[in-house]
Write a protein that holds these residues in place. Structure first.
Motif, mmCIF file in Angstrom:
data_model
loop_
_atom_site.group_PDB
_atom_site.id
_atom_site.type_symbol
_atom_site.label_atom_id
_atom_site.label_comp_id
_atom_site.label_asym_id
_atom_site.label_seq_id
_atom_site.Cartn_x
_atom_site.Cartn_y
_atom_site.Cartn_z
ATOM 1 N N ALA A 140 -4.135 -3.595 -35.071
ATOM 2 C CA ALA A 140 -4.692 -4.809 -35.664
ATOM 3 C C ALA A 140 -3.594 -5.535 -36.412
ATOM 4 O O ALA A 140 -3.018 -5.004 -37.355
ATOM 5 N N LEU A 141 -3.249 -6.720 -35.954
ATOM 6 C CA LEU A 141 -2.197 -7.507 -36.580
ATOM 7 C C LEU A 141 -2.837 -8.689 -37.293
ATOM 8 O O LEU A 141 -3.565 -9.457 -36.687
ATOM 9 N N LEU A 142 -2.558 -8.823 -38.567
ATOM 10 C CA LEU A 142 -3.132 -9.903 -39.355
ATOM 11 C C LEU A 142 -2.039 -10.851 -39.812
ATOM 12 O O LEU A 142 -0.936 -10.432 -40.133
ATOM 13 N N ALA B 12 -13.291 -5.716 -42.168
ATOM 14 C CA ALA B 12 -13.545 -5.237 -40.807
ATOM 15 C C ALA B 12 -12.315 -5.431 -39.928
ATOM 16 O O ALA B 12 -11.916 -4.526 -39.179
ATOM 17 N N LEU B 13 -11.686 -6.605 -40.012
ATOM 18 C CA LEU B 13 -10.469 -6.864 -39.240
ATOM 19 C C LEU B 13 -9.346 -5.933 -39.667
ATOM 20 O O LEU B 13 -8.595 -5.416 -38.841
ATOM 21 N N LEU B 14 -9.251 -5.719 -40.961
ATOM 22 C CA LEU B 14 -8.199 -4.864 -41.495
ATOM 23 C C LEU B 14 -8.322 -3.440 -40.964
ATOM 24 O O LEU B 14 -7.325 -2.757 -40.729
ATOM 25 N N ASN B 15 -9.554 -3.000 -40.731
ATOM 26 C CA ASN B 15 -9.784 -1.644 -40.245
ATOM 27 C C ASN B 15 -9.754 -1.539 -38.724
ATOM 28 O O ASN B 15 -9.950 -0.456 -38.183
ATOM 29 N N GLY B 16 -9.530 -2.656 -38.049
ATOM 30 C CA GLY B 16 -9.356 -2.605 -36.604
ATOM 31 C C GLY B 16 -10.497 -3.133 -35.779
ATOM 32 O O GLY B 16 -10.436 -3.081 -34.548
ATOM 33 N N GLY C 5 -21.435 -0.077 -43.071
ATOM 34 C CA GLY C 5 -21.636 1.041 -42.164
ATOM 35 C C GLY C 5 -20.838 0.870 -40.888
ATOM 36 O O GLY C 5 -20.263 1.835 -40.349
ATOM 37 N N VAL C 6 -20.773 -0.371 -40.394
ATOM 38 C CA VAL C 6 -19.967 -0.658 -39.200
ATOM 39 C C VAL C 6 -18.489 -0.394 -39.478
ATOM 40 O O VAL C 6 -17.774 0.186 -38.649
ATOM 41 N N ILE C 7 -18.025 -0.815 -40.649
ATOM 42 C CA ILE C 7 -16.627 -0.584 -41.026
ATOM 43 C C ILE C 7 -16.330 0.916 -41.085
ATOM 44 O O ILE C 7 -15.277 1.376 -40.630
ATOM 45 N N ALA C 8 -17.278 1.686 -41.624
ATOM 46 C CA ALA C 8 -17.096 3.140 -41.683
ATOM 47 C C ALA C 8 -16.994 3.726 -40.278
ATOM 48 O O ALA C 8 -16.164 4.611 -40.014
ATOM 49 N N LEU C 9 -17.813 3.225 -39.345
ATOM 50 C CA LEU C 9 -17.759 3.710 -37.963
ATOM 51 C C LEU C 9 -16.426 3.370 -37.310
ATOM 52 O O LEU C 9 -15.869 4.171 -36.544
ATOM 53 N N VAL C 10 -15.897 2.187 -37.608
ATOM 54 C CA VAL C 10 -14.593 1.801 -37.071
ATOM 55 C C VAL C 10 -13.508 2.738 -37.586
ATOM 56 O O VAL C 10 -12.625 3.176 -36.833
ATOM 57 N N GLN C 11 -13.577 3.064 -38.879
ATOM 58 C CA GLN C 11 -12.607 4.008 -39.440
ATOM 59 C C GLN C 11 -12.715 5.375 -38.792
ATOM 60 O O GLN C 11 -11.704 6.009 -38.445
ATOM 61 N N ILE C 12 -13.938 5.859 -38.607
ATOM 62 C CA ILE C 12 -14.142 7.170 -37.989
ATOM 63 C C ILE C 12 -13.626 7.172 -36.548
ATOM 64 O O ILE C 12 -12.997 8.135 -36.089
ATOM 65 N N THR C 13 -13.879 6.075 -35.820
ATOM 66 C CA THR C 13 -13.394 5.966 -34.439
ATOM 67 C C THR C 13 -11.879 6.042 -34.394
ATOM 68 O O THR C 13 -11.298 6.701 -33.517
ATOM 69 N N GLY C 14 -11.222 5.370 -35.330
ATOM 70 C CA GLY C 14 -9.759 5.424 -35.377
ATOM 71 C C GLY C 14 -9.253 6.834 -35.610
ATOM 72 O O GLY C 14 -8.275 7.268 -35.002
ATOM 73 N N ILE C 15 -9.945 7.567 -36.484
ATOM 74 C CA ILE C 15 -9.542 8.954 -36.756
ATOM 75 C C ILE C 15 -9.727 9.817 -35.511
ATOM 76 O O ILE C 15 -8.866 10.621 -35.154
ATOM 77 N N ALA D 244 -6.615 4.313 -39.857
ATOM 78 C CA ALA D 244 -6.089 3.205 -40.658
ATOM 79 C C ALA D 244 -5.086 3.755 -41.669
ATOM 80 O O ALA D 244 -5.128 4.925 -42.046
ATOM 81 N N SER D 245 -4.177 2.901 -42.106
ATOM 82 C CA SER D 245 -3.153 3.332 -43.058
ATOM 83 C C SER D 245 -3.777 3.668 -44.407
ATOM 84 O O SER D 245 -4.915 3.296 -44.701
ATOM 85 N N ASP D 246 -3.011 4.365 -45.240
ATOM 86 C CA ASP D 246 -3.493 4.714 -46.574
ATOM 87 C C ASP D 246 -3.826 3.462 -47.379
ATOM 88 O O ASP D 246 -4.823 3.427 -48.102
ATOM 89 N N GLY D 247 -2.984 2.433 -47.257
ATOM 90 C CA GLY D 247 -3.226 1.195 -47.993
ATOM 91 C C GLY D 247 -4.527 0.537 -47.593
ATOM 92 O O GLY D 247 -5.277 0.033 -48.439
ATOM 93 N N VAL D 248 -4.826 0.557 -46.298
ATOM 94 C CA VAL D 248 -6.070 -0.040 -45.815
ATOM 95 C C VAL D 248 -7.272 0.748 -46.305
ATOM 96 O O VAL D 248 -8.278 0.177 -46.749
ATOM 97 N N ARG D 249 -7.190 2.063 -46.259
ATOM 98 C CA ARG D 249 -8.318 2.888 -46.706
ATOM 99 C C ARG D 249 -8.574 2.703 -48.197
ATOM 100 O O ARG D 249 -9.730 2.583 -48.621
#
Length: 256
Positions: free
Chosen positions: A61-63, A119-123, A175-185, A191-196
């Protein structure tokens, strides 16, 4: 017992408008000092499959600076509405209904734009996901206008049904953002430490805002008096607009 709805004082609205405007100005100056370039706010490093024809599983994800300008809009919208309240109050033409409408418009945009950015930040990249997240968060915020139309009763909670809908609608995008984070894991590209950390801080601020609005609607605590409720609302909405934009600036200058 019914407690009247409150009108924010001119002094509180003026301070909030100045604080938000100074934050926006400071952010613009900081971006100017860095040549207004944000190469990458967050870079999700994709795992590489070994062997011929290997390809990344996640593109990342590039911002761009546009993301920062989007968050600046949160500051500017809320600052402009606080300035509007100051103007109406100075003329002696500010009523509870007008103050409520201006407040919930500002909150709606704060919630909607913030959720989209996080949401964008998390991918999250699907347009349908982004639009739905914005619609739920911003729409939930506007339901607060209905909450203010109900009397503030100390002996009953039946009048809190709009607040219940607000809570549900605003929680869903997180909840959607949490699912995106879990999917990335799961995919090996978290996601990076800074994003989390940024996500958790913004979520905590949003939760604190929700608690403040509950106290106002209930009413309870410092919000039992109209004056206390009005001051708490100004503080909570200013914090809601300020913290996410500050998080964007920190990520921009220090990296995700």
């Amino acid at each position: 017992m019914t407690i009247a709805h409150a009108v924010p004082s001119t002094a509180d609205s003026r301070i909030a408008a100045v604080v938000l405007a100074l934050q926006a100005l400071g952010t613009l100056v900081a971006l100017g000092l860095t040549e207004a370039r944000l190469d990458v706010l967050v870079l999700v490093e994709p795992p590489v499959l070994l062997g011929e024809g290997s390809a990344p599983l996640v593109t990342g994800a590039l911002l761009t600076p546009e993301a920062v300008r989007g968050m600046l809009a949160v500051l500017l919208v809320t600052a402009a509405l606080q300035a509007f309240l100051v103007h109406r109050s100075a003329r002696g033409a500010l009523g509870a209904s007008t103050a409520s409408t201006a407040h919930w418009i500002a909150v709606s945009q704060s919630l909607g734009i913030t959720v989209v950015f996080i949401a964008l930040l998390n991918g999250a990249a699907a347009a349908s996901t982004i639009v739905l997240a914005y619609a739920l968060a911003a729409g939930g915020g506007l339901l607060g206008w209905l909450q203010d139309r109900a009397p503030r009763l100390t002996q009953s909670r039946a009048h809190l049904w709009p607040y219940a809908f607000i809570t549900v609608l605003v929680i869903v995008p997180w909840g959607v953002i949490a699912l995106v984070q879990i999917t990335g894991i799961v995919l090996g590209a978290p996601a990076s430490d800074g994003v989390r950390v940024t996500t958790l801080v913004v979520l905590a601020v949003t939760a604190a805002w929700a608690v403040a609005e509950w106290a106002i609607a209930r009413p309870a605590g410092v919000a039992r008096s109209p004056e206390g409720a009005a001051r708490l609302r100004v503080i909570a909405s200013t914090g809601l607009a300020s913290i996410p934009a500050g998080a964007v600036l920190v990520l921009a200058l220090l990296g995700g």
